[in-house]
Motif scaffolding. Structure first.
Motif, PDB file in Angstrom:
ATOM      1  N   PRO A 159       2.523  -0.962  -0.213  1.00 17.19           N
ATOM      2  CA  PRO A 159       2.657  -0.160  -1.441  1.00 17.19           C
ATOM      3  C   PRO A 159       3.591  -0.826  -2.434  1.00 17.19           C
ATOM      4  N   ASP A 199       4.035  -1.783  -6.975  1.00 18.78           N
ATOM      5  CA  ASP A 199       3.421  -1.772  -8.299  1.00 18.78           C
ATOM      6  C   ASP A 199       3.066  -3.203  -8.694  1.00 18.78           C
ATOM      7  N   SER A 204       0.040  -2.051  -5.745  1.00 19.00           N
ATOM      8  CA  SER A 204      -0.096  -2.063  -4.287  1.00 19.00           C
ATOM      9  C   SER A 204      -1.082  -3.157  -3.903  1.00 19.00           C
ATOM     10  N   TYR A 205      -0.944  -3.623  -2.663  1.00 15.77           N
ATOM     11  CA  TYR A 205      -1.852  -4.681  -2.199  1.00 15.77           C
ATOM     12  C   TYR A 205      -2.525  -4.240  -0.914  1.00 15.77           C
ATOM     13  N   ASP A 257       0.144   5.365  -0.226  1.00 15.50           N
ATOM     14  CA  ASP A 257       0.160   3.900  -0.331  1.00 15.50           C
ATOM     15  C   ASP A 257      -0.891   3.361  -1.285  1.00 15.50           C
ATOM     16  N   GLY A 258      -1.794   4.191  -1.706  1.00 17.72           N
ATOM     17  CA  GLY A 258      -2.800   3.745  -2.672  1.00 17.72           C
ATOM     18  C   GLY A 258      -4.186   3.620  -2.088  1.00 17.72           C
TER      19      GLY A 258
END
Lengths: 503, 316
Positions: free
Chosen positions: B39, B41, B43-44, B95-96
């Motif tokens: 997570p 900015d 997130s990957y 976490d996205g």
């Protein structure tokens, strides 16, 4: 000043002071990094060498959710915790080697972001490149500018060379030398090599249009250019120095910057030390290899000469002493097609240019732009007309035919009139009216002079009647405009008599 | 016995011949070992394993038919059945990424070749993100997909404004782009106008004298309080003299330090176009020797500053 404002001012100063007294070294290299970066670094270091020991494996550990560091197991079975600042220090001291002839580089001494220089790839690139694009760094007179130089030779720093153990301000050791066709040389660290590769600084196959500097320009002679009027409206005069070289100057004027240097020197007449100011126009890729006579005085310039820049390679200065009180406008550089550079200087005698008195008399702020320039070409209607007027005025000033000059000035007056009608604030209208009044001050004399000359010409040479009639009509029209704004009685009388002749 | 010998010989010959042939036919590819979400900015979504960087360009990311759904196709990839026994993975919603479904597709094509790929269905927590392969953060050991928040859709007025901002640079930008050698990109009329407008006399005609001179003082010396001392000198002792000389109110808008390690031997004064006289006046009142230069285009982003003073080691 009200009490509240006083408090605000004090608080503002305290804040500014507290920022300014923070020690500069407070921003040291971080000890921890983000997870993803730590993972990437662990993979990069895996199977590399730490001092003389093979790194068997590297793990990522964390102190908090955002703070990660590494745990390395070495070939002797020992296990060590590696913080990022340690890794950074070891990378600077060659104590970490990656597999495959690669090295770890950290572009910033304040960030854990890292890069990997593949030295083999770098060697292959630089050895097959023909040109090197140099981007000038911070606080160089050419800061941010790019120039392309031919490459003569690439090599490693030899043992015993002065720079072999020298470092840049970040602590990176110098490793490589790039010798250029113009006789200059560039010294690179691993970090430089990494950044240059990524920035496309090496050109393997130059395009036909690429300007690649090879031989330095050798200065031959200085020629003084006489004083002539540049702007009759403000009584601005131009004079200059032409610097003649041995070859065509493959530079654009923006690559020929200037600086003003203040030096504390002894006055040759009084023997007392005092601060003196010198203007230095810098010409890159140039050399002075023989004595070039200068001028003791040239208008307000003193001791005009060409000198070699002792701090940088292949640079010369056209240097002259100035009086900062009368140095109103910056020099203007032109590159000619005759192996020369012309540096124009301006003398301004009209003190209304700076309008100091206006400020001293009235301190009432005018709402408007703080910017020194209009933000053209994203124009308002006012700016469109005003810029049109500026173009017309400049065009008129370069016009040698007086008749056409007046026509263009009259068009500029119309544009200024339109600009004034479109003005949105006091500052805009003040600007338009000021320019209008400056024009009106000069135009009557120009119109009278031109009319007299045309009348004399018509009596001396035969012209066809249609052409004469057209000229007569135009001159009358000019005189009508002049009559509207000629302030002096003498001018009015002249205009009246010229009108009679033409009628 | 002869039959057995000839059979053994044939097998050996086949083995010798077959091995290189097989090696030649085996294409390079990827092996997916593990998935993780990092997570942040942005997130990957990271995929650990073994990857062939030369095949990254064949990886396709497509937006699904519903918001927040993406289809990633990784050709020439296998799933590692040992490390990835389950083909569906769930993640913490904050976490996205909510869920990832994996599918390994192996098919036989003509000529006895085999095509293999891994398809991933990715379901993100919100619909207003885009998913893209981050080539810089991807390498032989990992694939990184960035989940970037989508920009707000521009209205027609915004688009028009954005276009005008892109296509209509200010004069400072024009000078800067001239410095970068980009003038040939502009239309001819604009070039002609530049030639006129960049002349000092034309600049003088366009000049609107501001009422305030904004000065930034930056410490570029090893002495910690130099910037503050110079600011006090300008503000308390030299203000009246300076204001009368330049015809503008003096305002010290910033006092700070430059980055560590940057030390200038001499104080340097940078000025914006048309502020040369003001810079010279400052140079006259500051003790010691100064260098006065036009502000490089890289400094021009610092709006609101007309003159920058970098206090050097020589400031006493």
């Amino acid at each position: 000043m009200s009490k509240q404002r006083q408090i605000r001012t004090v608080v503002g100063w305290l804040l500014l002071i507290s920022v300014s007294i923070l020690p500069k070294g407070i921003l040291a290299f971080p000890e921890y990094t983000a997870k993803l970066n730590a993972i990437k670094l662990a993979e990069t270091l895996d199977k590399g060498l730490y001092r003389d020991l093979r790194i068997s494996s590297v793990f990522v550990k964390n102190r908090t959710n955002d703070e990660h560091f590494l745990q390395a197991v070495l070939e002797d079975g020992s296990s060590q915790e590696w913080k990022l600042d340690q890794i950074y220090e070891w990378s600077l001291k060659d104590q970490l080697q990656l597999t495959g002839n690669r090295v770890l580089v950290f572009p910033s001494s304040e960030s854990t972001e890292f890069g990997i220089l593949d030295k083999n790839e770098f060697y292959r690139l630089v050895l097959t490149s023909q040109a090197y694009v140099k981007t000038y760094g911070e606080h160089d007179l050419l800061e941010g500018k790019r120039m392309t130089y031919g490459i003569r030779r690439f090599r490693m720093l030899h043992p015993g060379e002065e720079e072999q153990f020298a470092t840049d301000d970040q602590g990176n050791r110098f490793r490589y030398v790039l010798e250029l066709d113009n006789g200059g040389r560039e010294i690179f660290t691993y970090l430089d090599a990494y950044q240059l590769m990524n920035n496309g600084a090496f050109i393997q196959e130059p395009l036909e249009d690429d300007i690649i500097l090879s031989q330095p320009f050798l200065v031959r002679e200085l020629v003084a250019l006489p004083r002539q009027v540049e702007d009759e409206l403000r009584n601005i005069w131009r004079f200059g120095v032409e610097i003649i070289f041995d070859q065509n100057i493959a530079l654009t004027p923006d690559l020929i910057p200037y600086q003003i240097v203040e030096q504390n020197l002894r006055d040759p007449e009084t023997g007392l030390r005092k601060n003196q100011f010198f203007i230095q126009v810098m010409i890159p890729n140039a050399e002075k290899i023989r004595e070039v006579p200068g001028f003791r005085t040239l208008e307000y310039l003193q001791h005009v000469e060409v000198v070699t820049d002792v701090e940088h390679q292949q640079r010369i200065f056209l240097k002259a002493q100035i009086n900062p009180q009368i140095f109103e406008l910056p020099p203007f550089v032109e590159v000619t097609s005759n192996n020369s550079i012309v540096v124009n200087f301006f003398s301004v005698t009209d003190q209304s240019v700076t309008r100091r008195q206006q400020f001293l008399e009235s301190r009432i702020p005018i709402a408007g732009l703080q910017s020194a320039f209009f933000s053209y070409p994203q124009e308002t209607e006012f700016e469109r007309y005003y810029l049109q007027a500026v173009e017309q005025i400049r065009s008129a000033q370069r016009q040698s035919n007086l008749h056409l000059k007046i026509e263009t000035y009259l068009n500029a007056l119309d544009s200024l009139h339109e600009a004034a009608l479109q003005a949105q604030n006091d500052q805009e209208i003040a600007q338009a009216l000021l320019q209008r009044d400056t024009l009106l001050k000069t135009l009557p004399d120009l119109i009278i002079s031109n009319t007299q000359r045309k009348i004399l010409e018509s009596t001396q040479m035969e012209q066809d009647s249609i052409q004469m009639e057209e000229t007569r009509r135009q001159l009358l029209s000019h005189l009508d405009r002049a009559a509207d704004f000629a302030p002096q009685r003498e001018q009015q009388q002249k205009i009246a008599s010229l009108r009679n002749i033409l009628r | 016995m002869r039959k057995i010998c000839s059979l053994l010989l044939s097998i050996c010959a086949l083995a010798v011949l077959a091995k290189p042939t097989l090696a030649q036919e085996l294409p390079s590819g990827h092996m997916v070992d593990h998935l993780d979400v990092i997570p942040g900015d942005p997130s990957y979504l990271t995929i650990r394993g073994v990857f062939d960087e030369s095949l990254f360009s064949a990886i396709q990311v497509e937006t699904g038919n519903t918001p927040g759904k993406f289809q990633v196709s990784i050709p020439q990839a296998f799933l590692n059945n040992v490390t990835l026994p389950q083909k569906e993975m769930a993640f913490a919603e904050e976490d996205g990424v909510k869920r990832v479904e994996l599918q390994e597709k192996i098919s036989r094509t003509g000529g006895g070749n085999v095509d293999f790929l891994v398809d991933m269905q990715i379901f993100t927590s919100t619909g207003d993100v885009s998913l893209e392969l981050d080539r810089e953060k991807s390498d032989g050991q990992q694939l990184a997909f960035a989940l970037k928040p989508m920009r707000k859709r521009l209205g027609s007025q915004d688009r028009e404004r954005a276009r005008s901002q892109i296509s209509d640079p200010g004069i400072d930008d024009m000078a800067a782009s001239a410095g970068r050698g980009e003038r040939q990109l502009k239309p001819m009329a604009s070039q002609a106008r530049d030639a006129v407008m960049l002349h000092p006399v034309a600049a003088l005609l366009m000049y609107q004298q501001p009422l305030q001179l904004n000065v930034s003082v930056l410490n570029a010396s090893t002495k910690d309080q130099n910037a503050q001392r110079l600011a006090i000198l300008l503000d308390r002792q030299q203000r009246q003299k300076l204001e009368e000389q330049v015809g503008m109110r003096l305002e010290v808008t910033n006092i700070s330090s430059v980055r560590e390690g940057m030390v200038l031997p001499k104080t340097k004064i940078y000025f914006r176009p048309n502020f040369m006289k003001a810079a010279l006046a400052l140079s006259e009142v500051i003790p010691g020797e100064q260098l006065v230069e036009q502000m490089p285009s890289s400094h021009k982003g610092r709006m609101g500053t007309d003159v920058e003073v970098y206090v050097g080691e020589n400031f006493e």
